[in-house]
Design a protein around this motif. Structure first.
Motif, PDB file in Angstrom:
ATOM      1  N   GLN A   1      69.391 -11.714 -11.356  1.00  0.00           N
ATOM      2  CA  GLN A   1      68.238 -12.345 -11.978  1.00  0.00           C
ATOM      3  C   GLN A   1      68.421 -13.832 -12.171  1.00  0.00           C
ATOM      4  N   GLU A   2      69.648 -14.276 -12.254  1.00  0.00           N
ATOM      5  CA  GLU A   2      69.890 -15.660 -12.623  1.00  0.00           C
ATOM      6  C   GLU A   2      69.641 -16.607 -11.462  1.00  0.00           C
ATOM      7  N   LEU A   3      69.557 -17.882 -11.786  1.00  0.00           N
ATOM      8  CA  LEU A   3      69.588 -18.894 -10.746  1.00  0.00           C
ATOM      9  C   LEU A   3      71.027 -19.035 -10.296  1.00  0.00           C
ATOM     10  N   PRO A   4      71.311 -18.963  -9.028  1.00  0.00           N
ATOM     11  CA  PRO A   4      72.691 -18.945  -8.558  1.00  0.00           C
ATOM     12  C   PRO A   4      73.466 -20.169  -9.006  1.00  0.00           C
ATOM     13  N   ALA A   5      74.742 -19.943  -9.227  1.00  0.00           N
ATOM     14  CA  ALA A   5      75.576 -21.020  -9.755  1.00  0.00           C
ATOM     15  C   ALA A   5      75.638 -22.202  -8.816  1.00  0.00           C
ATOM     16  N   GLU A   6      75.675 -21.954  -7.507  1.00  0.00           N
ATOM     17  CA  GLU A   6      75.796 -23.080  -6.590  1.00  0.00           C
ATOM     18  C   GLU A   6      74.566 -23.969  -6.620  1.00  0.00           C
ATOM     19  N   LEU A   7      73.428 -23.384  -7.014  1.00  0.00           N
ATOM     20  CA  LEU A   7      72.220 -24.192  -7.086  1.00  0.00           C
ATOM     21  C   LEU A   7      72.145 -24.949  -8.395  1.00  0.00           C
ATOM     22  N   MET A   8      72.851 -24.479  -9.403  1.00  0.00           N
ATOM     23  CA  MET A   8      72.777 -25.139 -10.686  1.00  0.00           C
ATOM     24  C   MET A   8      73.888 -26.165 -10.879  1.00  0.00           C
ATOM     25  N   LEU A   9      74.904 -26.078 -10.095  1.00  0.00           N
ATOM     26  CA  LEU A   9      76.042 -26.952 -10.322  1.00  0.00           C
ATOM     27  C   LEU A   9      75.982 -28.224  -9.485  1.00  0.00           C
TER      28      LEU A   9
ATOM     29  N   ASN B   1      81.909 -20.381  11.517  1.00  0.00           N
ATOM     30  CA  ASN B   1      82.143 -21.659  10.843  1.00  0.00           C
ATOM     31  C   ASN B   1      80.961 -21.965   9.928  1.00  0.00           C
ATOM     32  N   PRO B   2      81.186 -22.212   8.639  1.00  0.00           N
ATOM     33  CA  PRO B   2      80.069 -22.470   7.725  1.00  0.00           C
ATOM     34  C   PRO B   2      79.218 -23.665   8.133  1.00  0.00           C
ATOM     35  N   LYS B   3      79.800 -24.620   8.849  1.00  0.00           N
ATOM     36  CA  LYS B   3      79.029 -25.798   9.225  1.00  0.00           C
ATOM     37  C   LYS B   3      78.204 -25.561  10.472  1.00  0.00           C
ATOM     38  N   LYS B   4      78.542 -24.544  11.242  1.00  0.00           N
ATOM     39  CA  LYS B   4      77.852 -24.320  12.511  1.00  0.00           C
ATOM     40  C   LYS B   4      77.080 -23.005  12.549  1.00  0.00           C
ATOM     41  N   GLY B   5      77.501 -22.042  11.742  1.00  0.00           N
ATOM     42  CA  GLY B   5      76.858 -20.737  11.802  1.00  0.00           C
ATOM     43  C   GLY B   5      75.404 -20.789  11.371  1.00  0.00           C
ATOM     44  N   MET B   6      74.596 -20.007  12.060  1.00  0.00           N
ATOM     45  CA  MET B   6      73.166 -20.034  11.781  1.00  0.00           C
ATOM     46  C   MET B   6      72.839 -19.367  10.454  1.00  0.00           C
ATOM     47  N   LEU B   7      73.592 -18.353  10.040  1.00  0.00           N
ATOM     48  CA  LEU B   7      73.277 -17.609   8.834  1.00  0.00           C
ATOM     49  C   LEU B   7      74.202 -17.947   7.676  1.00  0.00           C
ATOM     50  N   THR B   8      74.875 -19.108   7.750  1.00  0.00           N
ATOM     51  CA  THR B   8      75.805 -19.476   6.686  1.00  0.00           C
ATOM     52  C   THR B   8      75.184 -20.423   5.683  1.00  0.00           C
ATOM     53  N   MET B   9      73.941 -20.835   5.902  1.00  0.00           N
ATOM     54  CA  MET B   9      73.297 -21.680   4.904  1.00  0.00           C
ATOM     55  C   MET B   9      73.003 -20.859   3.654  1.00  0.00           C
ATOM     56  N   LYS B  10      72.802 -21.555   2.544  1.00  0.00           N
ATOM     57  CA  LYS B  10      72.592 -20.874   1.278  1.00  0.00           C
ATOM     58  C   LYS B  10      71.331 -20.021   1.341  1.00  0.00           C
ATOM     59  N   PRO B  11      71.357 -18.847   0.736  1.00  0.00           N
ATOM     60  CA  PRO B  11      70.161 -17.987   0.772  1.00  0.00           C
ATOM     61  C   PRO B  11      69.021 -18.580  -0.029  1.00  0.00           C
ATOM     62  N   CYS B  12      67.838 -18.137   0.255  1.00  0.00           N
ATOM     63  CA  CYS B  12      66.638 -18.638  -0.409  1.00  0.00           C
ATOM     64  C   CYS B  12      66.556 -18.095  -1.835  1.00  0.00           C
ATOM     65  N   HIS B  13      66.185 -18.969  -2.761  1.00  0.00           N
ATOM     66  CA  HIS B  13      66.019 -18.575  -4.157  1.00  0.00           C
ATOM     67  C   HIS B  13      64.669 -19.020  -4.688  1.00  0.00           C
ATOM     68  N   CYS B  14      63.691 -19.054  -3.809  1.00  0.00           N
ATOM     69  CA  CYS B  14      62.340 -19.434  -4.244  1.00  0.00           C
ATOM     70  C   CYS B  14      61.746 -18.400  -5.197  1.00  0.00           C
TER      71      CYS B  14
ATOM     72  N   ILE C   1      68.362 -11.887  10.780  1.00  0.00           N
ATOM     73  CA  ILE C   1      67.880 -13.203  10.339  1.00  0.00           C
ATOM     74  C   ILE C   1      66.862 -13.040   9.215  1.00  0.00           C
ATOM     75  N   CYS C   2      65.940 -12.112   9.359  1.00  0.00           N
ATOM     76  CA  CYS C   2      64.904 -11.890   8.336  1.00  0.00           C
ATOM     77  C   CYS C   2      65.520 -11.454   7.016  1.00  0.00           C
ATOM     78  N   ARG C   3      66.514 -10.599   7.107  1.00  0.00           N
ATOM     79  CA  ARG C   3      67.160 -10.140   5.883  1.00  0.00           C
ATOM     80  C   ARG C   3      67.824 -11.292   5.142  1.00  0.00           C
ATOM     81  N   HIS C   4      68.386 -12.218   5.895  1.00  0.00           N
ATOM     82  CA  HIS C   4      68.996 -13.388   5.273  1.00  0.00           C
ATOM     83  C   HIS C   4      67.936 -14.319   4.687  1.00  0.00           C
TER      84      HIS C   4
END
Length: 1586
Positions: free
Chosen positions: A870-878, A1043-1056, A1326-1329
Motif C-alpha cells: 500500500q505504501e509509496l515505495p521507498a526508492e520513490l520517497m528517498l 544489466n540494470p542500465k540496459k535491461g528493458m524491464l529493469t526500470m522502476k515499476p509504475c506507482h501511479c 512486459i505488460c505485467r511489469h
C-alpha cells in the motif's frame, strides 16, 4: 475576600437564545453550530475590544452575558461612570443591532452600577474560582434585567454617584434604576481631556497605549496585531506601538503562574502545557451540561454565605470530577449562586456520560438539601447535545466557554422546574437507566425555546421490585444467515459435546467490543439450541443490575420457574407447583423475599440466620436444576455478563462443578470484572472465545442486506469499510443513517438497460457495469435493486450518526493531549497520510517528537504502518529523481541525524505512510474541528500536495491529462484563483528527501521529449528496425539482458496507482472542502484520467460525475448556459473526451459519439455528421499533411500547449474510430475510415515516436477488423519502423508491448500458432511489469486462443486463471464475457479440461444479457450465444438452443473480420451444420432445403468478410463441403472437431519453423504448468478449430 470600589457593567446579547433555538431546529445542527459560534465570537470580540480601549477589564463571559469591571478609588467613581457611560453609548451605537444571515438579529442591553464590591476566591489548592459579590453586583443585575433591547440602564446607586448634569435620563423606578438616553457635552468640557484624566485612575492601562487608541474611539481604524500567543493563563496581544494591558508585560513569576493556573480547567491546562496553538483548542462535541442553582435565604450573612458557597463548590467539584466532569464556573445572582458543570469536555469523554451526570446530580441535590443550612431551594437541570467548546472573545482577552442551544435550554429549565433534578429527553434516552428512575414532567413555556421536547425528573436509583422481562433484546434475523461466526458456533457445539458426554457443566464466554455482534450470536445460538430440543433461559443484564446482589441468578431462576411474566396473584401458586416434590414445603418461605411471594414462615426457617438462609436457597436451586437437566438439557444465555453481580458469579462457578448445564455469556473487554468473575474465567469449565470482526466481503454483504440491494458502488464500499472495520453494528447504523439522510438512489436491476442520451442519467448503468456484491436471489418474482450515491453528495464529509460519534470521541479522549492533537491533524489529511504532511500541520513539532508519539499510537493500534503493497515505495520517497546531485550526496554522507536513522532507533518501518487502525476515530476527530480551522488545515494539505499531483518517476512525470498544466496555466494563474494553485513546469511523484520538507526536481529533469535523445538513445537507434525479424531480434536481446542500465524491464515499476490514492484523490477532497471548485475540477480531471489509465472505468466515472456536479446542470438553451465553475475551453474539451471514453467503456455508444464530437469541436477540429461531410472532410485530410508541412514551427512557449491539444485530438479520433468500428454498416465504416485518416495525419505532428507506434498499431488493428489485408500489414510494418526509440521510457515500453501484442495477434490470425504463443508470453511479461491490466487482458486473450488452437488445454486453463485475477480486480463486464466465452470453448472442445462450470457461465450471461456493454460488442456476444446454443444442442434442449441461436442470428450481421468476430462466425456456422445434422424436423420453422441454402449463404459471407483471419478457413471449408454434399458426419466430430484430422492450413507466406530451444528461454513462471512446445511436432502444422 477583597473589597474594592468599582464600576460594574454587564452587557447582554439579546435574542441570542432565540438564534440558538432557530439553529437547534435545523437538520444540519453541526454545521449551524459552527455558524452560531462564529457569530457569537465575532460579536463578543468587538465588544471586548471596545471595553478594553476604554480602560475596562472583562471579568467573565458567561453564555450571552459579559461582565466588565473598572476598579478605582471611591473619589474617582464619578469620572469613571462618565467614561463607562460614554463607552456604553458607543457600543450601543455600533453593535446595538447585529444583523445575521439567518434573519434573527442580535440586540444588546446594558446595565451599569457603581459602588463597593467584594472579590471572593473559592475552591481548594487544585482548582479555584473568582467571584464578585455585593449589593452593587445585585444592582447591576437588576439594571440589566430592567433594560430592554438597545437600552442602557443605571442602578440607583450609580445614578447617585455620577455627575448627573452630564446625562439625559428617564426615571424607570424610584430608588431602583434610571434609563440613560444620552450625554450632554457642554463647553468647555472636552471628552478627550476627560479620557486622559481617567487614565491616571487606571494603573493597568498604559498611557502610551491610550494615546494611540484614543483616536480610535472616534475613527474606526482596525488594530494591527503582530504577535498572538498564550502562556499559562496570560494572553499576549502585541500592537504595532505598544501593548494594551500592563498585566501582559509582567516579568516571569513562578509563584504567580502557579496561582493563576488554579483558575484554569485541567483539560485546558494540559493543552496549554503541550503547546497547542490557540486555534487547535476549540472543538465541536456533544457534552452533558449540569447547572446547579442554590438559592439562599435573604437573612443569610455575607460571610456565612461565602462559607456555604465554598462548601458546595468543594463537594460539587469532587463529585463531578470523579465521574469525568468539570466544574466550569460559578456565578452569583441576587439570592444565590449557580454552578455550571460540563461532562465530556476535550479529554474527559467517557462511556455512560449521561448516567454519570444524573447520578452525580442526584448526589449533589441530596447533599445540598441535607448539609447547607441556609439553603432555600436547590434546582438542578441536565441537558445533552452538541456545543461549541472553545475560546471566545477578543485577541487580547479570551475566555474558554461552551455555546449551544443546550446551554440555553439548561438555564431555562432551572427557572421552569425549580426544586427538582430535571433532564431533557436526550439525556433520559442516552442514560440507558431504567424508566422507573424517571418521572415525566408537564410541559411548560420557556422563553425563546420553541420546542424543548419532553422533560423528565430524575428521582434517583431505585431497587427494581420486579424481575424477569429481561430476555434477549436482539432477535434472530430470519431472512439472513449469521456471517463469519463459524468459529464461535463451533465453540458452542464443542461445549455441547463435552457437557453431554462428560456430564460436567461448561461455560463459553464470548468477548468482543461494542457492536461486534455478541447479542446476534446469542440469538442464533438460542434458535439452534431450541431447535435441537434444549431448554434455554435467556437474560440480558444492564449496568444497574451489578449493584443488586444475586440479581442475575434471581432473574434466571424466575425465568426457569416461569414466574417472570405471570400476574402477581398467580406467582405463588405457580412457584408452589414447581417446588413440590423437590423442596420441602417448610422451606418454601425461603423464597419470599427473592420472588416476592408470601409463603407462611416455618419454624425451621425462622431459626436460620441470614447466612444459613442464603446457603439453603443455593442448595435448593442446585436440587431443582439437577432434576431439570435429567429431563432436558439446560442452557443459560447471559448477555452483557460484565454487569453480573459478584454473588451470581460465585454461584455459577459452584453450579458448573456439580450440574451439567451450559452457560453462554458475552463480555465487553474494556469492563473491569470483579474478583469472583476473574476466578470464574480461570476455572476449568470456562472457555474464553474472542469474537472476530467481519471480513470485508461479509461486511459488504451485510450492507447490501441492510440497504435491500444486491450491489453497492465502489465509493460506498470504501465509505463503509473505512468506518466499520468489520463491526456489524457500525455497518447497520451507517446504512440506516444513509437511508434517513436520503442520499442514495435505487435502481431496478432487472430493468432492461437502454442507451442514455444524457450524461446525468448514467449512474445506474455505471453501477450495473460492475460485478455484484452478493448473488442475486433465484426467485424470479423478487425485485432486485442496486443503489448509487447522489451526484451532489460527498461521502467523505457526511457526518457520523450521534451514536457512532460518541463512540469515536470516547476513543479519542482516552489518548494523551499530544496524541489527540496528532490524531486530529491526521484526520484532516485522510484515512492514510504521510508523516511529512502530518508534521507540516503540527507547528513546533520536531521529527523526533512526532515519531515518538506515532510509535505510541501504533503500539496501542490506533494507527498502523501501511503495508508494502500500500505504501509509496521507498526508492520513490528517498530520491527526488534518477539523477544524483551533489546535494543528495552530501545528505547521504551526513545521515546520522536523519529521520531514517531515527526510524531505525525507534524500531519503526521506513515507510512513512500510516493509516488509521480503529474504526470511526478519523471521522469523529475530523468533525471536532470548527469550520474555520478545518478549512485552514485542508488548505495547508492542498498546498503541500499540489506539486506532487503528477505521474510517478518511472513514467517520466507529467500530467495524467498530457500537458494539462501547460494548457490551462493562464487560467490557473488568474487573480481569482486560490494562492495554492500555482502550477509549475514539473512532474515528480511524492518524493522524500532527507530534510524536513518535500522537494521537487527541476522541470528539465521531468519532461524529456524524445526529440532530444541522449547518447545511449542515439547509439541504439543506429540499430534501425526495418523488418519484423530485426524488431523481434532486438526484443529478444533486450529481454535477455540483466544489466540494470540496459535491461528493458529493469526500470522502476509504475506507482501511479499509489499517486492516485495518496495524492490526487485526497487533493480533490481538500479542494472541495475549502471551496476551491476550479482547482477541484482540475484535479478531478487528473484523477479521472489516471483511473482510465489504470483501467478503472467506474472510478473514472465517479470522478467525472463529481466534476459534472461542480459545473452544474446544463441549460436547454446554449445562450443561458452558465457554469458554476470557470474553466477554460481546453478543460471543457478534456472533460468531454473523458466522458466519451467512460461512455464507450459502459456501452453508451450514441452518447460517446456525441461527446467525442463535442470535444473535437472545442479543440478546433470538427468531425462531420453526414456522408457528404465525410466526403468533403476526407478530401481535406488527404491534402492536409502536405499543407501542414509548410506551416512555420511554433515558438517554444506555445509548443507544449499545442501538444496538449494535439494529444486530446488523437484521443478523440481514436475513440471515434473505435465507436464506428463497432457497427458493420457501410455508413459507419466511412466514418471510421475518416477518423483513421485524421488520426494518421495528426500523429505526424507529434514529436514522440511512442505515440506514432501506438497509433499505427491501432490503425493496423482497424485494417484487420475491416478486412483490408494490405493496409493491415503495411501499417504494422510502419509501427515496427517507428519503434526504434521505444526503449528508454515507460511510454515507449508500453508502445512496444502494444506492438508485441499486435504481432502475436497477427500471427494467430495467419495461423502461426507457436510463434503467436512465444510473442504472447513476451508481451505478457512486459505488460505485467507495466501494470497495464487492460492490455494484459488482451494479451492473455490472444495467448489463450493460440494455445487453444494448438490443443494445449493445460496452458489454456492457467491462462484463464490469470485472466480471472485481472478481471475480478477491475470489475470488467466485457472482460468477464470474453473470459466466459473462452470457458465455454474449453467446455465444448477441451477434452475434459474445466475452468468454470457451465452453470456459472450461463448465470453470468443471463444476468448481463441486457447490459449495454455487451450489447455493443457483437463480435464477443456472437461467440457466446453460439457456444451456448451448441451446448444446449448437445443435451437436446432445443428450446434453449433456438433462443440462443436466434440471438446469434441477429448478431452475425454486425460482426467484422476481427479475431473475436471470426471466432463467433465460425461458432455460428457450426450451429447451422448442427441444425442440419441433428435437429428434429418438427422443430424446424422452415424446410430443410431453405435452411441448407441459408447456411451456404452464410459460408459465402464468411469467406468474403473474414479475409484477414485465414486461421479458420480450412475448417470452414470442410464444414461447407459437408453441407454441400449432404453427407453424414457424426455428432461427435461436430462437437469435438479436434478429433478430425485436417490435412493442411491455408496461409499467406511460409510458416515459422519451430525451434527446439525456444521453450528453454520462455519464462512462464506465473503459470503452474508449461506449455508443451519443447518437442517439434512430427505432424504437419494443422489448422485447428476455435
Amino acid at each position: 475576600m477583597k473589597m474594592s470600589d468599582s464600576g460594574v457593567c454587564p452587557r447582554k446579547a439579546l435574542r441570542f437564545t432565540a438564534l440558538m433555538d432557530r439553529f437547534s431546529l435545523s437538520c444540519k445542527l453541526e454545521h449551524d453550530m459552527d455558524r452560531l459560534a462564529r457569530i457569537f465570537s465575532y460579536y463578543i470580540s468587538d465588544i471586548v475590544e471596545h471595553v478594553l480601549c476604554f480602560g475596562g477589564d472583562i471579568l467573565n463571559i458567561t453564555g450571552n452575558v459579559l461582565l466588565a469591571l473598572w476598579t478605582v478609588e471611591q473619589n474617582q467613581l464619578s469620572d469613571i461612570i462618565t467614561l463607562v457611560a460614554k463607552c456604553s453609548l458607543e457600543i450601543q451605537e455600533k453593535f446595538g443591532i447585529y444583523h445575521t444571515r439567518e434573519g434573527q438579529d442580535l440586540q444588546l442591553k446594558i446595565g451599569l452600577s457603581a459602588g463597593r464590591i467584594s472579590q471572593v476566591i473559592v475552591g481548594d489548592e487544585q482548582r479555584q474560582y473568582l467571584l464578585v459579590i455585593g449589593r452593587d453586583v445585585d444592582g447591576v443585575q437588576l439594571a440589566q434585567r430592567l433594560a430592554q433591547a438597545n437600552e442602557i440602564v443605571l442602578s440607583w446607586n450609580c445614578w447617585k454617584l455620577c455627575e448627573q448634569y452630564m446625562f439625559e435620563v428617564e426615571i424607570m423606578r424610584e430608588d431602583e434604576a434610571v434609563k440613560l438616553r444620552d450625554m450632554r457635552i457642554i463647553d468647555p468640557f472636552d471628552f478627550d481631556e476627560h479620557f486622559y484624566k481617567c487614565l491616571d485612575y487606571l494603573p493597568h492601562y498604559r498611557t502610551s497605549a491610550g494615546k494611540l487608541l484614543c483616536p480610535l474611539l472616534y475613527y474606526p481604524c482596525p488594530f494591527q496585531r503582530l504577535i498572538f500567543c498564550m502562556a499559562g493563563d496570560i494572553l499576549f496581544a502585541f500592537l504595532l506601538s505598544d501593548i494594551l494591558r500592563t498585566a501582559l508585560e509582567l516579568d516571569p513569576d513562578s509563584a504567580l503562574e502557579q496561582t493563576l493556573r488554579k483558575h484554569i480547567m485541567k483539560n485546558l491546562l494540559k493543552k496549554i502545557d503541550e503547546g497547542q496553538p490557540m486555534e487547535y483548542i476549540s472543538e465541536f462535541r456533544t457534552v452533558t451540561i449540569v447547572l446547579v442553582s442554590l438559592e439562599f435565604h435573604k437573612t443569610a450573612w455575607m460571610l456565612h454565605l461565602c462559607h456555604l458557597i465554598q462548601e458546595a463548590a468543594l463537594y460539587i467539584s469532587t463529585v463531578i470530577e470523579k465521574e469525568g466532569g468539570q466544574l466550569s464556573r460559578i456565578f452569583m445572582f441576587e439570592t444565590g449562586c449557580m454552578f455550571l458543570c460540563v461532562f465530556g469536555l476535550p479529554g474527559d469523554k467517557k462511556p455512560d456520560e449521561c448516567a454519570h451526570a444524573l447520578e452525580s446530580s442526584f448526589n449533589i441535590f441530596s447533599f445540598c438539601w441535607e448539609n447547607l443550612a441556609e439553603t432555600k431551594l436547590v434546582s438542578i437541570s441536565i441537558t445533552n447535545g452538541p456545543v461549541f467548546c472553545g475560546m471566545v472573545g477578543a485577541v487580547s482577552r479570551h475566555e474558554y466557554t461552551v455555546i449551544g442551544p443546550k446551554v440555553s435550554l439548561v438555564a431555562r429549565m432551572i427557572t421552569a422546574y425549580p426544586g427538582l433534578v430535571s433532564c431533557d429527553e436526550v439525556t433520559y434516552l442516552r442514560s440507558m437507566l431504567p424508566a422507573y428512575n424517571f418521572k415525566e414532567l408537564p410541559e411548560k413555556m420557556m422563553k425563546n425555546i420553541s420546542n424543548p421536547g419532553k422533560i423528565y425528573e430524575y428521582v434517583g436509583h431505585r431497587r427494581c421490585i420486579m424481575f424477569g422481562k429481561r430476555h434477549l433484546a436482539t432477535e434472530r434475523n430470519k431472512n439472513h444467515s449469521l456471517l463469519d461466526r463459524e468459529k464461535e458456533l463451533e465453540a458452542f457445539r464443542m461445549a455441547q459435546q463435552e457437557c453431554l458426554h462428560q456430564k460436567k457443566g461448561q461455560a463459553v464466554l464470548y468477548e468482543g467490543g461494542k457492536g461486534c455482534g455478541k447479542s446476534q450470536l446469542l440469538a442464533e445460538i438460542n434458535f439452534l439450541a431450541q431447535k435441537e430440543g434444549h431448554r434455554v433461559l435467556p437474560l440480558k443484564l444492564k449496568k444497574a443490575d451489578s449493584k443488586q446482589c444475586f440479581y442475575a441468578i434471581q432473574t434466571l431462576m424466575a425465568i426457569f420457574f416461569e414466574i417472570d411474566t405471570c400476574p402477581a396473584h398467580y406467582r405463588q401458586e405457580r412457584l408452589h407447583k414447581q417446588l413440590c416434590g423437590i423442596v420441602e414445603e417448610p422451606l418454601h418461605c425461603l423464597f419470599n423475599d427473592l420472588f416476592f411471594v408470601k409463603f407462611p414462615l416455618s419454624f425451621k426457617v425462622s431459626h436460620m440466620d441470614d447466612l444459613a438462609r442464603q446457603q439453603k436457597i443455593k442448595t435448593c436451586f442446585f436440587e431443582v436444576l439437577q432434576k431439570a437437566v435429567r429431563e432436558t438439557p439446560l442452557i443459560f444465555l447471559i448477555d452483557e455478563a460484565q454487569y453480573m453481580d459478584a454473588a451470581s458469579w460465585e454461584f455459577l462457578g459452584t453450579l458448573l462443578s456439580g450440574v451439567p448445564i451450559i452457560v453462554l455469556m458475552t463480555l465487553t473487554p474494556t469492563s473491569t470484572l470483579c474478583g469472583q468473575a476473574q476466578h470464574f474465567l480461570q476455572s476449568p469449565p470456562a472457555v474464553l472465545v474472542p469474537i472476530s470482526k467481519l471480513a470485508a466481503t461479509s461486511l459488504l454483504r451485510m450492507a447490501c442486506w441492510e440497504l435491500g440491494v444486491v450491489s453497492i458502488p465502489q465509493e460506498l464500499q470504501i465509505y463503509l469499510l473505512r468506518r466499520c472495520f468489520g463491526n456489524p453494528l457500525y455497518c447497520e447504523v451507517l446504512c440506516q443513517d444513509l437511508l434517513s439522510k436520503n442520499i442514495l438512489c435505487f435502481h431496478d436491476l432487472q430493468k432492461e438497460e437502454v442507451e442514455n442520451s444524457k450524461w446525468e442519467t448514467l449512474s445506474a448503468n455505471a453501477m450495473k457495469s460492475t460485478m455484484y456484491s452478493i448473488s442475486p436471489a433465484t426467485s424470479e418474482d423478487q425485485e432486485l435493486y442496486v443503489c448509487t450515491v447522489k451526484d451532489d453528495v460527498n461521502l467523505d464529509t457526511v457526518l457520523l450518526p450521534p451514536l457512532l460519534k460518541e463512540i469515536a470521541v470516547n476513543q479519542l479522549d482516552q489518548l494523551s493531549p499530544e496524541e489527540q492533537s496528532l490524531v486530529k491533524c491526521a484526520a484532516v489529511i485522510g484515512h492514510s497520510f504521510h508523516i511529512d504532511l502530518l508534521q507540516h500541520l503540527l507547528p513546533g513539532w520536531s521529527k523526533n517528537k512526532l515519531l515518538e508519539v506515532l510509535k505510541d499510537l501504533v503500539d496501542v493500534h490506533v494507527l498502523r504502518w501501511c503495508s508494502k503493497g500500500q505504501e509509496l515505495p521507498a526508492e520513490l520517497m528517498l530520491v527526488p529523481s534518477s539523477v544524483e546531485t551533489e546535494h543528495t550526496k552530501e545528505e547521504t554522507k551526513s545521515d546520522a541525524d536523519s529521520p531514517l536513522r531515527l526510524l531505525e532507533e525507534l524500531s519503526l518501518p521506513p515507510t512513512e505512510v500510516l493509516e488509521f487502525g480503529v474504526p470511526l476515530l478519523r471521522e469523529g476527530a475530523w468533525e471536532l474541528w470548527p469550520k474555520a480551522q478545518q478549512t485552514a488545515l485542508h488548505l495547508e494539505c492542498a498546498c503541500f500536495l499540489r506539486d506532487l499531483a503528477c505521474r510517478c518517476g518511472s513514467c517520466q512525470g507529467g500530467d495524467f491529462v498530457p500537458f494539462h498544466r501547460f494548457a490551462v496555466c493562464s487560467t490557473k494563474s488568474s487573480s481569482g484563483t486560490s494562492r495554492f494553485c500555482s502550477y509549475k513546469d514539473t512532474g515528480s511523484i511524492l518524493t522524500q528527501v532527507i530534510t524536513d520538507r518535500l522537494q521537487l526536481p527541476s522541470p528539465q529533469d521531468t519532461f524529456q521529449f524524445q526529440t532530444e535523445s541522449s547518447r545511449s538513445q542515439e547509439a541504439f537507434t543506429r540499430e534501425y528496425c526495418g523488418t519484423e525479424e530485426e524488431f523481434l531480434d532486438k526484443v529478444n536481446r533486450k529481454l535477455a539482458q540483466t544489466n540494470p542500465k540496459k535491461g528493458m524491464l529493469t526500470m522502476k515499476p509504475c506507482h501511479c496507482r499509489e499517486v492516485l490514492k495518496r495524492v490526487l484523490s485526497p487533493l480533490t477532497q481538500h479542494c472541495l472542502v475549502i471551496g476551491e471548485t476550479t482547482c477541484a475540477f482540475y484535479y478531478l480531471l487528473e484523477s479521472a484520467a489516471a483511473s482510465l489509465d489504470l483501467s478503472d472505468n467506474y472510478m473514472a466515472f465517479f470522478y467525472l460525475r463529481k466534476a459534472s456536479s461542480l459545473l452544474g446542470q446544463p441549460s436547454a438553451f446554449s445562450f443561458f448556459k452558465k457554469r458554476k465553475v470557470k474553466i477554460c475551453q481546453f478543460e471543457e474539451a478534456t472533460f468531454c473526451r473523458l466522458q466519451s471514453e467512460v461512455c464507450f467503456n459502459m456501452g453508451q455508444i450514441t452518447l460517446a459519439k456525441k461527446l467525442a464530437r463535442r470535444a473535437l469541436r472545442l479543440l478546433k477540429r470538427s468531425f462531420p455528421w453526414t456522408w457528404l461531410g465525410v466526403i468533403f472532410q476526407t478530401f481535406l485530410e488527404k491534402c492536409w499533411y502536405s499543407c501542414s508541412l509548410s506551416q512555420p514551427r511554433n515558438n517554444p512557449s506555445e509548443k507544449k500547449k499545442k501538444l496538449a491539444v494535439l494529444q486530446q485530438q488523437l484521443h478523440c479520433l481514436s475513440l471515434l474510430r473505435q465507436l464506428y468500428s463497432l457497427e458493420a454498416t457501410a455508413s459507419s465504416r466511412r466514418f471510421a475510415c475518416l477518423a483513421t485518416l485524421m488520426q494518421k495525419n495528426s500523429v505526424k505532428e507529434f514529436p514522440g515516436e511512442a505515440q506514432a507506434v501506438s497509433t499505427y498499431v491501432a490503425l493496423s488493428q482497424f485494417s484487420q477488423n475491416v478486412g483490408d489485408k494490405d493496409e493491415w500489414l503495411h501499417r504494422e510494418q510502419l509501427a515496427i519502423q517507428k519503434s526504434s526509440l521505444c526503449w528508454f521510457s515507460r511510454e515507449g515500453l508500453l508502445a512496444t508491448a502494444q506492438l508485441m501484442q499486435a504481432l502475436a495477434y497477427t500471427k494467430l490470425c495467419l495461423g502461426h500458432l507457436d510463434f503467436s504463443i512465444k510473442l504472447g508470453f513476451q508481451a505478457h511479461e512486459i505488460c505485467r511489469h507495466l501494470k497495464k491490466p487492460a492490455l494484459e487482458n488482451l494479451v492473455l486473450s490472444v495467448l489463450f486462443r493460440s494455445a487453444f488452437l494448438k490443443k494445449k488445454f493445460d496452458l489454456c486453463v492457467h491462462v484463464l486463471e490469470s485472466q480471472w485475477a485481472l478481471i475480478s480486480q477491475s470489475h470488467d463486464v466485457l472482460g468477464q464475457a470474453c473470459f466466459y466465452s473462452a470457458c465455454l470453448d474449453l467446455l465444448l472442445y477441451g477434452k475434459g479440461w474445466l475452468c468454470r462450470p457451465f452453470g456459472e457461465c450461463l448465470h453470468f450471461i443471463q444476468h448481463y444479457e441486457h447490459s449495454c456493454i455487451l450489447n455493443s460488442q457483437s463480435n464477443v456476444m456472437l461467440g457466446v450465444h453460439s457456444s451456448l446454443a451448441m451446448w444446449f444442442a448437445q443435451d437436446s434442449q432445443w428450446n434453449q438452443f433456438e433462443y440462443h441461436f436466434s440471438k446469434a442470428r441477429q448478431l452475425v450481421k454486425g460482426t467484422n473480420a476481427s479475431l473475436f468476430g471470426s471466432h463467433g462466425f465460425v461458432r455460428f456456422l457450426e450451429c447451422h451444420v448442427l441444425v442440419l445434422q441433428k435437429m428434429p424436423e418438427d422443430v424446424f420453422l422452415q424446410t430443410l432445403a431453405e435452411t441448407r441454402r441459408q447456411t451456404l449463404t452464410y459460408f459465402k459471407e464468411f469467406f468474403s468478410r473474414c479475409v484477414t483471419c485465414p486461421v479458420y478457413h480450412q475448417w470452414v471449408s470442410e464444414l461447407r463441403a459437408f453441407v454441400m454434399r449432404n453427407g453424414k458426419m457424426s455428432l461427435t466430430n461436430i462437437i469435438r472437431p479436434f478429433d478430425t484430422c485436417l490435412t493442411r492450413i491455408w496461409i499467406e507466406g511460409e510458416f515459422l519453423e519451430e525451434n527446439n530451444s525456444f521453450e528453454q528461454n520462455l519464462e512462464i513462471q506465473r503459470f503452474v504448468r508449461e506449455a508443451d512446445v519443447n518437442k517439434k511436432d512430427k505432424e504437419e502444422i494443422q489448422e485447428c478449430i476455435c
